[in-house]
Design a protein around this motif. Sequence first.
Motif, PDB file in Angstrom:
ATOM      1  N   PHE A  59      17.878  78.274   5.344  1.00 21.35           N
ATOM      2  CA  PHE A  59      16.496  78.478   5.677  1.00 21.35           C
ATOM      3  C   PHE A  59      16.032  77.854   7.059  1.00 21.35           C
ATOM      4  O   PHE A  59      15.164  78.352   7.658  1.00 21.35           O
ATOM      5  N   VAL A  60      16.781  76.700   7.512  1.00 25.74           N
ATOM      6  CA  VAL A  60      16.543  76.368   8.885  1.00 25.74           C
ATOM      7  C   VAL A  60      16.965  77.401   9.760  1.00 25.74           C
ATOM      8  O   VAL A  60      16.002  77.782  10.675  1.00 25.74           O
ATOM      9  N   ILE A  61      17.973  78.279   9.597  1.00 22.83           N
ATOM     10  CA  ILE A  61      18.297  79.264  10.586  1.00 22.83           C
ATOM     11  C   ILE A  61      17.272  80.251  10.453  1.00 22.83           C
ATOM     12  O   ILE A  61      16.877  80.914  11.557  1.00 22.83           O
ATOM     13  N   LEU A  62      16.863  80.637   9.250  1.00 24.32           N
ATOM     14  CA  LEU A  62      16.221  81.918   8.938  1.00 24.32           C
ATOM     15  C   LEU A  62      14.772  81.690   9.809  1.00 24.32           C
ATOM     16  O   LEU A  62      14.224  82.819  10.221  1.00 24.32           O
ATOM     17  N   SER A  63      14.499  80.497   9.762  1.00 23.87           N
ATOM     18  CA  SER A  63      12.990  80.179  10.474  1.00 23.87           C
ATOM     19  C   SER A  63      13.080  80.596  12.002  1.00 23.87           C
ATOM     20  O   SER A  63      12.139  80.913  12.817  1.00 23.87           O
ATOM     21  N   PHE A  64      14.211  80.730  12.661  1.00 25.36           N
ATOM     22  CA  PHE A  64      14.318  81.027  14.097  1.00 25.36           C
ATOM     23  C   PHE A  64      14.869  82.648  14.298  1.00 25.36           C
ATOM     24  O   PHE A  64      14.751  82.892  15.553  1.00 25.36           O
TER      25      PHE A  64
ATOM     26  N   ASP B 136      14.706  86.555  14.503  1.00 26.10           N
ATOM     27  CA  ASP B 136      13.881  87.580  14.965  1.00 26.10           C
ATOM     28  C   ASP B 136      13.576  88.603  13.860  1.00 26.10           C
ATOM     29  O   ASP B 136      12.358  89.099  13.377  1.00 26.10           O
ATOM     30  N   CYS B 137      14.345  88.698  12.923  1.00 26.56           N
ATOM     31  CA  CYS B 137      14.529  89.553  11.751  1.00 26.56           C
ATOM     32  C   CYS B 137      15.664  89.275  10.741  1.00 26.56           C
ATOM     33  O   CYS B 137      16.651  88.658  11.193  1.00 26.56           O
ATOM     34  N   ILE B 138      15.479  89.764   9.640  1.00 22.39           N
ATOM     35  CA  ILE B 138      16.307  89.123   8.518  1.00 22.39           C
ATOM     36  C   ILE B 138      16.607  90.422   7.717  1.00 22.39           C
ATOM     37  O   ILE B 138      15.838  91.164   7.297  1.00 22.39           O
ATOM     38  N   LEU B 139      18.030  90.453   7.563  1.00 21.96           N
ATOM     39  CA  LEU B 139      18.862  91.521   6.731  1.00 21.96           C
ATOM     40  C   LEU B 139      19.389  90.660   5.542  1.00 21.96           C
ATOM     41  O   LEU B 139      20.126  90.143   5.963  1.00 21.96           O
ATOM     42  N   PHE B 140      18.990  91.107   4.444  1.00 19.88           N
ATOM     43  CA  PHE B 140      19.305  90.184   3.330  1.00 19.88           C
ATOM     44  C   PHE B 140      20.597  90.818   2.447  1.00 19.88           C
ATOM     45  O   PHE B 140      20.388  91.812   2.206  1.00 19.88           O
TER      46      PHE B 140
ATOM     47  N   GLN C  56      10.356  85.425   2.802  1.00 21.16           N
ATOM     48  CA  GLN C  56       9.048  86.239   3.600  1.00 21.16           C
ATOM     49  C   GLN C  56       7.919  84.896   4.053  1.00 21.16           C
ATOM     50  O   GLN C  56       7.387  85.239   4.985  1.00 21.16           O
ATOM     51  N   LYS C  57       7.731  83.947   3.229  1.00 21.55           N
ATOM     52  CA  LYS C  57       6.884  82.863   3.768  1.00 21.55           C
ATOM     53  C   LYS C  57       7.565  82.211   5.021  1.00 21.55           C
ATOM     54  O   LYS C  57       6.730  81.848   5.867  1.00 21.55           O
ATOM     55  N   ILE C  58       8.850  82.264   5.280  1.00 27.39           N
ATOM     56  CA  ILE C  58       9.335  81.483   6.332  1.00 27.39           C
ATOM     57  C   ILE C  58       9.327  82.384   7.391  1.00 27.39           C
ATOM     58  O   ILE C  58       9.217  81.877   8.698  1.00 27.39           O
ATOM     59  N   ASN C  59       9.635  83.747   7.201  1.00 29.76           N
ATOM     60  CA  ASN C  59       9.694  84.739   8.296  1.00 29.76           C
ATOM     61  C   ASN C  59       9.496  86.051   7.664  1.00 29.76           C
ATOM     62  O   ASN C  59      10.398  86.613   7.191  1.00 29.76           O
ATOM     63  N   PRO C  60       8.493  86.410   8.187  1.00 28.19           N
ATOM     64  CA  PRO C  60       7.914  87.849   7.557  1.00 28.19           C
ATOM     65  C   PRO C  60       8.640  88.878   8.227  1.00 28.19           C
ATOM     66  O   PRO C  60       8.503  90.207   7.716  1.00 28.19           O
ATOM     67  N   SER C  61       9.375  88.792   9.317  1.00 32.16           N
ATOM     68  CA  SER C  61      10.029  89.923   9.836  1.00 32.16           C
ATOM     69  C   SER C  61      11.551  90.163   9.129  1.00 32.16           C
ATOM     70  O   SER C  61      12.410  90.462   9.581  1.00 32.16           O
TER      71      SER C  61
END
Length: 103
Positions: free
Chosen positions: A55-60, A62-66, A86-91
Amino acid sequence: TSQENLKIIPSGQVFSNPLKIINPIKVSALIQKVKTEFDCVIFDTPAVHAGNDAFVILSFADCILFVVASGYVSDNELQKTLKAIQKINPSFIGTIFNKAIII
């Protein structure tokens, strides 16, 4: 690596509680530096569970592919994790289901 224009930074030593040693300011500085030097930066994090170091990395990001291993996570747990991401990073750009059995 032997692959031209591919650079890898290994994770290093495994810690039992990485959240205790991760410094978000230093992580942010490292990520910003790497982003200026490369066209594309991919972070392959450990499995995402509420409160872990991913979650620390996710906050930085640009986008997330799960990526989800089919059959290993309950629908309820998957929904909770996706909402937390999505709360941490909506991208959030999508989900890949792997290890699926195709008949």
